[in-house]
Design a protein around this motif. Sequence first.
Motif, short mmCIF file in Angstrom:
data_model
loop_
_atom_site.label_atom_id
_atom_site.label_comp_id
_atom_site.label_asym_id
_atom_site.label_seq_id
_atom_site.Cartn_x
_atom_site.Cartn_y
_atom_site.Cartn_z
N ASN A 24 0.83 -1.21 0.00
CA ASN A 24 0.00 0.00 0.00
C ASN A 24 0.86 1.26 0.00
O ASN A 24 0.58 2.22 -0.73
N LYS A 25 1.93 1.26 0.80
CA LYS A 25 2.82 2.43 0.85
C LYS A 25 3.58 2.58 -0.45
O LYS A 25 3.82 3.69 -0.92
N GLU A 28 1.31 4.15 -2.81
CA GLU A 28 1.18 5.56 -2.45
C GLU A 28 2.37 6.36 -3.02
O GLU A 28 2.20 7.48 -3.50
#
Length: 131
Positions: A24-25, A28
């Motif tokens: 997820n990071k 991002e």
Amino acid sequence: MFEWNNAMATGAMEIDDQHRELINKFNELVEAEAGGADRKTIGGILDFLQYYAEWHFNTEEWIMNQYQCFVAEENKKAHDEYRLKFGKLYEQWKNSTDLDNQVLHHTIVELARWIVNHILTVDIQLHEHVK
């Protein structure tokens, strides 16, 4: 961009949850680069990835040792290589004074390779030991 799927599952919920967070990071970071985010925003994501990855590696190495996973030593060596490679890129980023798109892009490429090559070839071998 990556999406978590069952092919990435190690069978150890704690590791799988941490992998999801790392993915997820990473996503991002890709979105921040594509959207032209400022240095502070990108720096915050890189800071997170640097420190979260270290915490994750320690957790994963401990769990692999607990399950006596046959790739535990290979996993630790791969983590050490990552620490060195990403550490250099992270330092380049921290030492630059402006938004260094070349360093950022190289970092994203290296992280993408890591996610694909490490999780899908080394980490998933833990699954056999967790069963």
